[in-house]
Design a protein around this motif. Structure first.
Motif, PDB file in Angstrom:
ATOM      1  N   GLY A 259     -19.581   1.449  34.821  1.00  0.00           N
ATOM      2  CA  GLY A 259     -19.456   1.719  33.393  1.00  0.00           C
ATOM      3  C   GLY A 259     -18.519   0.804  32.643  1.00  0.00           C
ATOM      4  O   GLY A 259     -18.426   0.891  31.409  1.00  0.00           O
ATOM      5  N   PHE A 260     -17.835  -0.091  33.352  1.00  0.00           N
ATOM      6  CA  PHE A 260     -16.895  -0.982  32.667  1.00  0.00           C
ATOM      7  C   PHE A 260     -17.611  -2.036  31.825  1.00  0.00           C
ATOM      8  O   PHE A 260     -17.065  -2.527  30.835  1.00  0.00           O
ATOM      9  CB  PHE A 260     -15.965  -1.646  33.674  1.00  0.00           C
TER      10      PHE A 260
ATOM     11  N   LYS B 220     -18.142  -0.436  28.542  1.00  0.00           N
ATOM     12  CA  LYS B 220     -16.864  -0.374  27.829  1.00  0.00           C
ATOM     13  C   LYS B 220     -16.497  -1.733  27.230  1.00  0.00           C
ATOM     14  O   LYS B 220     -16.037  -1.814  26.086  1.00  0.00           O
ATOM     15  CB  LYS B 220     -15.759   0.099  28.775  1.00  0.00           C
TER      16      LYS B 220
ATOM     17  N   ALA C 195     -20.008   8.692  30.595  1.00  0.00           N
ATOM     18  CA  ALA C 195     -20.109   8.559  32.058  1.00  0.00           C
ATOM     19  C   ALA C 195     -21.028   9.646  32.618  1.00  0.00           C
ATOM     20  O   ALA C 195     -20.579  10.720  33.040  1.00  0.00           O
ATOM     21  CB  ALA C 195     -18.724   8.629  32.691  1.00  0.00           C
TER      22      ALA C 195
ATOM     23  N   HIS D 286     -15.664   5.653  26.916  1.00  0.00           N
ATOM     24  CA  HIS D 286     -16.075   5.373  28.296  1.00  0.00           C
ATOM     25  C   HIS D 286     -16.224   6.671  29.079  1.00  0.00           C
ATOM     26  O   HIS D 286     -17.198   6.874  29.815  1.00  0.00           O
ATOM     27  CB  HIS D 286     -15.048   4.452  28.962  1.00  0.00           C
TER      28      HIS D 286
ATOM     29  N   SER E 216     -11.435   3.871  25.848  1.00  0.00           N
ATOM     30  CA  SER E 216     -11.304   4.655  27.080  1.00  0.00           C
ATOM     31  C   SER E 216     -11.913   6.047  26.904  1.00  0.00           C
ATOM     32  O   SER E 216     -12.578   6.566  27.815  1.00  0.00           O
ATOM     33  CB  SER E 216      -9.829   4.780  27.475  1.00  0.00           C
TER      34      SER E 216
ATOM     35  N   VAL F 212     -14.590   8.709  35.084  1.00  0.00           N
ATOM     36  CA  VAL F 212     -13.548   7.893  34.465  1.00  0.00           C
ATOM     37  C   VAL F 212     -12.207   8.617  34.566  1.00  0.00           C
ATOM     38  O   VAL F 212     -12.098   9.799  34.227  1.00  0.00           O
ATOM     39  CB  VAL F 212     -13.878   7.616  32.980  1.00  0.00           C
TER      40      VAL F 212
ATOM     41  N   CYS G 266     -23.098   7.271  36.616  1.00  0.00           N
ATOM     42  CA  CYS G 266     -21.875   6.493  36.387  1.00  0.00           C
ATOM     43  C   CYS G 266     -20.706   7.060  37.193  1.00  0.00           C
ATOM     44  O   CYS G 266     -20.629   8.272  37.415  1.00  0.00           O
ATOM     45  CB  CYS G 266     -21.506   6.485  34.911  1.00  0.00           C
TER      46      CYS G 266
ATOM     47  N   TYR H  23     -20.226   6.790  21.042  1.00  0.00           N
ATOM     48  CA  TYR H  23     -20.298   5.320  21.030  1.00  0.00           C
ATOM     49  C   TYR H  23     -20.593   4.820  19.611  1.00  0.00           C
ATOM     50  O   TYR H  23     -19.892   3.957  19.077  1.00  0.00           O
ATOM     51  CB  TYR H  23     -21.385   4.865  22.003  1.00  0.00           C
TER      52      TYR H  23
END
Length: 541
Positions: A318-319, A322, A370, A366, A363, A378, A375, A274
């Motif tokens: 988790g969106f 993101k 996770a 993300h 993506s 993904v 979470c 991140y």
């Protein structure tokens, strides 16, 4: 000009690199000279830049009489001048010498015996086609320079096909040259289709041999990164997982920037991915801190929680995380980052490590963050992914596999000893501190324990702690592969304390400043620690 120093036979350790320009619109001379100058600055080795030029008359059939050496050897001069930039340079071809492919082996062999690094630069056009193929076949690696135009990709395709017909096994790397403000626009995917993935970009590339403006910072950095790759002295930064503790990566980055220490490649897992994504899109350390401090408000953390109902695969989708990342980086793709980034995730089906370095950055991150059980996994393409920290919490090995020889690793995962120390300190402090009325009410009516699943002792906090507990030994083991390992002095076990970014950032700054002499010595030394790793370069087979 200085003349070439007497050297011994360097054949065993010499490296011959072809710089093949598949576009006549690129400033070939400028690019070749910039790479040679950067390589001379980064290494303490003898370097030769051999430039293939056209005959002044344009006649490619006439060869100067008497130029052929004994037994068909190439007539290489006894002395090759050394310029002020620190490398030796020689132009070949003005008399038609290199239009005979059978002479290439002799030329390359002689150069190997006299120089540690040999750069052979030429435009791969119809004139030099046969010789270029022969040169590449006698090289240790080849960099194929193209612009973001269809014609250049077509020339690349022809050259690669020709090499395949000769069953050449030379490692090749396409280099995509972009003018100032020019975008990739899908050319990375097109080049990958005809040759191999594009891992080297030269941004801010002038469109003339004598640019009217000074080269931009991006051009300078990209050329130096290419030179460091050739010289096997790339500098990499591995950023660990660690949830909120990963904010310490920001403090590390700030100190590196303040001291002019430039990183060539970044690998990140979970929170490290991140932070690495935001940094690699072009934000500096101060801007990273601004992003982190947006979480200091009372309810900021809860804006990241988007509950999954029913919680069949996880409690959080988790969106929301993101989307917050996309506020900082947009829909950027890996090819558009200012430096290469490798994002680690775990394939949920096979439980193997997966490294993302192409496609959509948000993506990939993300997937990397996770946390399983917390979470929802993904989906990217046909596969499902969870937190990269499950299989690789400190991706030092990812950088090694990418050919990075000098690695700074940041391990934000505290050891059990530090956690025990913190817990003991908290107990002692609690005994000395008079409890407030709020503390008494919370003890009598433990609303937080009942309603907040992330509270200490509740299910999500237990999952997080269990996962990070399993990562401790793994991250320590992975860290042994790094040249410098930074352990920010973080002892507590509050993994989700995003409301206190300042103390984590400060911990990152302090540990980096403490190890600054060691880091500078690593980056500034003129020889690499490890042998070249050519496996990361695509092979023609």
């Amino acid at each position: 000009m200085n003349l070439e120093r007497p050297v011994h036979d360097l054949t065993a350790g010499a490296k011959v690199v072809t710089l093949a320009f598949l576009s006549q619109k690129l400033p070939t001379t400028l690019l070749a000279e910039q790479v040679a100058s950067a390589l001379a600055a980064e290494t303490d080795a003898s370097i030769a830049l051999i430039r293939l030029v056209r005959p002044a008359t344009g006649d490619t059939t006439t060869i100067r009489r008497g130029a052929i050496g004994l037994a068909g050897t190439f007539p290489l001069p006894n002395q090759i001048p050394r310029n002020d930039a620190g490398y030796h340079t020689l132009d070949i071809g003005e008399n038609g010498e290199l239009y005979q492919p059978e002479w290439v082996a002799s030329l390359v062999d002689q150069l190997r015996r006299r120089f540690r690094y040999v750069l052979i630069a030429a435009v791969a056009d119809a004139i030099y086609g046969p010789s270029m193929v022969e040169i590449l076949m006698h090289s240790d690696s080849g960099y194929l320079f193209v612009g973001a135009v269809n014609e250049d990709v077509y020339h690349l395709d022809l050259l690669v096909r020709e090499l395949r017909q000769h069953e050449a096994a030379v490692p090749l790397k396409p280099v995509l040259c972009l003018a100032e403000n020019e975008i990739v626009d899908g050319f990375d995917a097109l080049i990958e289709h005809v040759a191999s993935p594009v891992d080297v970009f030269v941004r801010g590339c002038p469109r003339s041999a004598i640019p009217t403006d000074r080269p931009t910072g991006s051009f300078r950095s990209d050329i130096r990164r290419l030179a460091r790759e050739i010289g096997n002295c790339l500098v990499g930064l591995a950023l660990s997982s660690g949830a909120a503790k990963g904010l310490s990566h920001i403090g590390v980055i700030q100190v590196l920037e303040e001291n002019g220490i430039e990183v060539d490649v970044v690998a990140g897992s979970s929170m490290g991915a991140y932070v690495g994504a935001i940094w690699n899109v072009g934000h500096n350390g101060e801007q990273l801190e601004v992003v982190a401090r947006e979480m200091e408000s009372r309810w900021a953390f809860w804006t990241l929680i988007d509950p999954a109902f029913p919680p069949r695969q996880g409690f959080v989708r988790g969106f929301a995380v993101k989307r917050r990342l996309q506020k900082s980086i947009g829909n950027v793709r890996f090819a558009e980052l200012v430096r290469p980034l490798h994002v680690v995730a775990t394939n949920l089906s096979t439980l193997e490590r997966v490294v993302f370095s192409r496609g959509d950055v948000a993506s990939a991150v993300h997937a990397s963050i996770a946390v399983p059980g917390v979470c929802v996994p993904v989906e990217i393409g046909e596969d499902t992914y969870v937190d990269g920290g499950i299989v690789n919490p400190l991706p030092v090995d990812v950088l090694r596999e990418a050919g990075v020889s000098r690695i700074i690793a940041v391990n934000a995962i505290p050891t059990p000893d530090r956690i025990k120390y913190c817990l003991q300190a908290e107990r002692e402090l609690a005994q000395l501190t008079k409890k407030s009325a709020r503390d008494m009410v919370r003890k009598l009516i433990p609303v937080d324990e009942h309603l907040n699943y992330f509270a200490r002792g509740n299910i999500l906090e237990i999952l997080m702690r269990s996962i990070h507990g399993a990562q401790i030994c793994m991250s320590e083991s992975l860290g042994r592969q790094a040249d410098v390992v930074l352990h920010p002095r973080i002892a507590d076990d509050r993994w989700l304390d995003f409301r206190s970014p300042g103390r984590f950032i400060e911990a990152g700054r302090q540990i980096t400043e403490r190890h600054l002499p060691e880091i500078k010595a690593l980056v500034e030394k003129k020889t690499a620690n490890h042998e070249p790793v050519l496996g990361s370069m695509a092979h023609i087979a």
